[in-house]
Design a protein around this motif. Structure first.
Motif, mmCIF file in Angstrom:
data_model
loop_
_atom_site.group_PDB
_atom_site.id
_atom_site.type_symbol
_atom_site.label_atom_id
_atom_site.label_comp_id
_atom_site.label_asym_id
_atom_site.label_seq_id
_atom_site.Cartn_x
_atom_site.Cartn_y
_atom_site.Cartn_z
ATOM 1 N N GLY A 349 0.788 -1.239 0.000
ATOM 2 C CA GLY A 349 0.000 0.000 0.000
ATOM 3 C C GLY A 349 0.814 1.279 0.000
ATOM 4 O O GLY A 349 0.259 2.368 0.092
ATOM 5 N N LEU A 350 2.137 1.162 -0.120
ATOM 6 C CA LEU A 350 2.949 2.393 -0.083
ATOM 7 C C LEU A 350 2.694 3.275 -1.293
ATOM 8 O O LEU A 350 2.772 4.500 -1.187
ATOM 9 N N GLY A 351 2.412 2.641 -2.430
ATOM 10 C CA GLY A 351 2.168 3.414 -3.663
ATOM 11 C C GLY A 351 1.046 4.410 -3.453
ATOM 12 O O GLY A 351 1.255 5.635 -3.514
ATOM 13 N N PRO A 352 -0.175 3.918 -3.161
ATOM 14 C CA PRO A 352 -1.307 4.837 -2.959
ATOM 15 C C PRO A 352 -1.076 5.814 -1.803
ATOM 16 O O PRO A 352 -1.486 6.981 -1.881
ATOM 17 N N ALA A 353 -0.407 5.386 -0.735
ATOM 18 C CA ALA A 353 -0.170 6.302 0.398
ATOM 19 C C ALA A 353 0.697 7.472 -0.057
ATOM 20 O O ALA A 353 0.424 8.629 0.255
ATOM 21 N N GLY A 354 1.744 7.174 -0.829
ATOM 22 C CA GLY A 354 2.672 8.208 -1.275
ATOM 23 C C GLY A 354 2.091 9.128 -2.329
ATOM 24 O O GLY A 354 2.678 10.173 -2.631
ATOM 25 N N GLU A 355 0.938 8.738 -2.904
ATOM 26 C CA GLU A 355 0.316 9.598 -3.927
ATOM 27 C C GLU A 355 -0.611 10.645 -3.320
ATOM 28 O O GLU A 355 -1.049 11.559 -4.022
ATOM 29 N N VAL A 359 2.322 14.088 0.687
ATOM 30 C CA VAL A 359 2.805 12.950 1.477
ATOM 31 C C VAL A 359 4.035 12.316 0.828
ATOM 32 O O VAL A 359 4.077 12.134 -0.385
ATOM 33 N N THR A 360 5.049 12.025 1.639
ATOM 34 C CA THR A 360 6.220 11.260 1.205
ATOM 35 C C THR A 360 6.460 10.180 2.248
ATOM 36 O O THR A 360 6.498 10.477 3.442
ATOM 37 N N VAL A 361 6.579 8.951 1.806
ATOM 38 C CA VAL A 361 6.855 7.868 2.756
ATOM 39 C C VAL A 361 8.351 7.569 2.712
ATOM 40 O O VAL A 361 8.855 7.020 1.726
ATOM 41 N N PHE A 362 9.056 7.965 3.774
ATOM 42 C CA PHE A 362 10.479 7.648 3.853
ATOM 43 C C PHE A 362 10.649 6.264 4.454
ATOM 44 O O PHE A 362 9.930 5.885 5.379
ATOM 45 N N HIS A 363 11.609 5.537 3.908
ATOM 46 C CA HIS A 363 11.887 4.191 4.414
ATOM 47 C C HIS A 363 13.010 4.240 5.441
ATOM 48 O O HIS A 363 13.928 5.044 5.325
ATOM 49 N N ALA A 364 12.954 3.330 6.414
ATOM 50 C CA ALA A 364 14.081 3.126 7.330
ATOM 51 C C ALA A 364 14.512 1.668 7.141
ATOM 52 O O ALA A 364 15.222 1.363 6.187
ATOM 53 N N GLY A 365 14.054 0.769 8.015
ATOM 54 C CA GLY A 365 14.445 -0.641 7.843
ATOM 55 C C GLY A 365 13.546 -1.360 6.863
ATOM 56 O O GLY A 365 12.588 -2.016 7.260
ATOM 57 N N THR A 366 13.835 -1.230 5.561
ATOM 58 C CA THR A 366 13.072 -1.972 4.548
ATOM 59 C C THR A 366 14.024 -2.670 3.596
ATOM 60 O O THR A 366 15.185 -2.273 3.440
ATOM 61 N N LEU A 367 13.486 -3.686 2.949
ATOM 62 C CA LEU A 367 14.272 -4.530 2.048
ATOM 63 C C LEU A 367 13.342 -4.946 0.912
ATOM 64 O O LEU A 367 12.167 -5.249 1.165
ATOM 65 N N GLY A 378 13.736 -2.171 13.203
ATOM 66 C CA GLY A 378 12.794 -1.788 14.250
ATOM 67 C C GLY A 378 11.901 -0.669 13.755
ATOM 68 O O GLY A 378 10.691 -0.811 13.611
ATOM 69 N N ARG A 379 12.520 0.481 13.456
ATOM 70 C CA ARG A 379 11.748 1.552 12.837
ATOM 71 C C ARG A 379 11.807 1.303 11.330
ATOM 72 O O ARG A 379 12.881 1.112 10.752
ATOM 73 N N VAL A 380 10.657 1.301 10.673
ATOM 74 C CA VAL A 380 10.594 0.779 9.300
ATOM 75 C C VAL A 380 10.187 1.854 8.287
ATOM 76 O O VAL A 380 10.773 1.945 7.213
ATOM 77 N N LEU A 381 9.183 2.683 8.626
ATOM 78 C CA LEU A 381 8.717 3.714 7.692
ATOM 79 C C LEU A 381 8.553 5.033 8.439
ATOM 80 O O LEU A 381 8.266 5.037 9.642
ATOM 81 N N GLY A 382 8.722 6.142 7.722
ATOM 82 C CA GLY A 382 8.437 7.467 8.269
ATOM 83 C C GLY A 382 7.449 8.139 7.340
ATOM 84 O O GLY A 382 7.823 8.699 6.306
ATOM 85 N N VAL A 383 6.177 8.066 7.704
ATOM 86 C CA VAL A 383 5.121 8.603 6.846
ATOM 87 C C VAL A 383 5.070 10.109 7.099
ATOM 88 O O VAL A 383 4.700 10.555 8.183
#
Ligand code: AMP
Ligand code: GLY
Length: 422
Positions: A349-355, A359-367, A378-383
């Motif tokens: 769901g990051l696509g629609p959230a970032g649109e 809004v910008t969804v910054f990533h932290a711990g993602t792969l 631990g911290r994964v996204l910064g919405v």
């Protein structure tokens, strides 16, 4: 110019996002980065503590400028190594980064130049520490002296908890960082995060911000690296910014220069604001995470010339412009954080959230694995959302949070509540 950003968190995603926007940027690399950073920069699999690896990469790609995000490589002297190799970098030398690396150093500096801060004592012996805690009474604060990823401070409501915390830290809970502890007077008031660029001599304050340190709604539960932030911070009015600059930041930069430890980089003061004005809780030698995300969202000027002027000692020629809009970041963390948590849960769901607008969804711990986005920390996204004011930014940020489909994660639902209560 070809730029390398060092780090892999939400802070580094926000820095890459701002740097990618600079007309001066040709190629942008990030070591090691994360799945979100990989969408805007070329990620290279080098650990921030692998100084030989970073130097080798800078030479082979003829990197013009390195921006170091996290504290560990700064405290360990990455910028000194780059400097010696003739590679320009943003961030303090190890001699400057000691402001974060050693709470004892900072406390002594505060005493020398009269910076308002909590009274403190240092201990390596549990019995002596316990006696001091008994004598002082609660609430009281017990901290590991060294780096502990923002989790090395225990604010104890009673004497027993404080003594237990002292025993655990001296017993090795934070490894070598806890070989010595600092026991501090409890300061009441409202916290704020204050950031200023410093080039060794000149200082330029940035926009104001506030973070939420505790894991739970209503500021409950253990401390974390930060669960959400917003900018501007209502408590930091012009007079409070002025007081912070003249009583805390400027004397520090002067004292560091006099000690032959010129501080070049971003000085991050954790403040406690009360009726007596701003008090220093601690210094960090880097941008805050997640505060950096909201600062970059509000910065109207090109960030790159400011970072380069900081490294070059040319800050007096820089003037930064900020958007009137407010910004908020809501951190989404893996269930269980800041205690133990699992990696590998899927995020959608990051696509629609970032649109959503602003809004910008910054990533932290993602792969990214086979096209799927997985939690990897631990911290994964910064919405992050912008809006006309904190209320509007908050509504948008939570609208985006609610679109994100991640059963393995959680967030606080009350980011910004303190600002909105004012
Ligand atoms: P530190 O690791 O020093 O950043 O401390 C982490 C958090 O503990 C701070 O953000 C404050 O919320 C709290 N804290 C630290 N020192 C004090 C103090 N002397 N008085 C009150 N709260 C404190
Ligand atoms: N958000 C606080 C920190 O970066 O230490």
């Amino acid at each position: 110019m070809d730029i390398l950003v060092v780090g892999s968190g939400g802070r580094e995603h926000a820095l890459c996002w701002a740097i990618a926007d600079s007309p001066l940027t040709e190629r942008l690399f990030c070591a090691p980065g994360n799945a979100g950073i990989a969408e805007i920069a070329r990620t290279v699999d080098i650990d921030p503590m692998d100084f030989d690896g970073i130097l080798g990469f800078c030479r082979s790609e003829a990197i013009d400028f390195v921006v170091v995000g996290p504290e560990a490589p700064l405290v360990a002297g990455l910028v000194d190594r780059l400097d010696a190799a003739g590679i320009k970098a943003f961030g303090p030398s190890a001699a400057g980064a000691v402001l974060e690396g050693s709470k004892a150093f900072t406390k002594e500096l505060c005493a020398e130049v009269g910076i308002p801060t909590a009274a403190y004592e240092r201990f390596t012996d549990l019995e002596a520490a316990a006696a001091h805690i008994q004598a002082m009474g609660a609430p009281i604060v017990v901290k590991a002296d060294g780096l502990a990823a923002g989790k090395g401070a225990i604010v104890a409501e009673d004497v027993e908890t404080a003594i237990q915390a002292a025993g655990e830290i001296l017993g090795g809970r934070f490894g070598a960082a806890g070989a010595e502890i600092v026991i501090e007077e409890f300061l009441h008031g409202e916290e704020a995060s204050f950031f200023a660029l410093a080039d060794g001599e000149s200082v330029l304050p940035l926009a104001t911000a506030q973070d939420h340190k505790r894991v739970g709604d209503g500021d409950t539960g253990p401390n974390t690296g930060g669960m959400g932030a917003y900018s501007p911070a209502p408590v930091m009015d012009d007079a409070m910014v002025e007081a912070t600059m003249s009583r805390i930041i400027e004397p520090t930069i002067r004292a560091m220069a006099e000690k032959g430890r010129p501080f070049k980089g971003v000085l991050f003061a954790g403040l406690m604001i009360n009726e007596a004005g701003p008090h220093l809780i601690e210094y960090n030698c880097r941008f805050g995470d997640p505060e950096c995300q909201v600062l970059m969202a509000r910065l109207r000027s090109d960030v790159l010339p400011a970072l380069m002027a900081t490294a070059d000692g040319q800050l007096r020629n820089v003037d930064l412009r900020w958007r009137d809009d407010a910004a908020m970041v809501v951190v989404m963390a893996a269930n269980g954080y800041p205690e133990s948590y699992e990696k590998g849960s899927e995020i959608a769901g990051l696509g629609p959230a970032g649109e959503l607008p602003g809004v910008t969804v910054f990533h932290a711990g993602t792969l990214r694995d086979d096209g799927r986005l997985l939690a990897n920390g631990g911290r994964v996204l910064g919405v992050t959302a912008s809006g006309a004011d904190i209320e509007a930014a908050r509504a948008r940020a939570y609208e985006a949070v609610d679109i994100i489909d991640w059963p393995g994660g959680f967030c606080r639902r009350d980011i910004g509540a303190r600002a909105l209560r004012r």
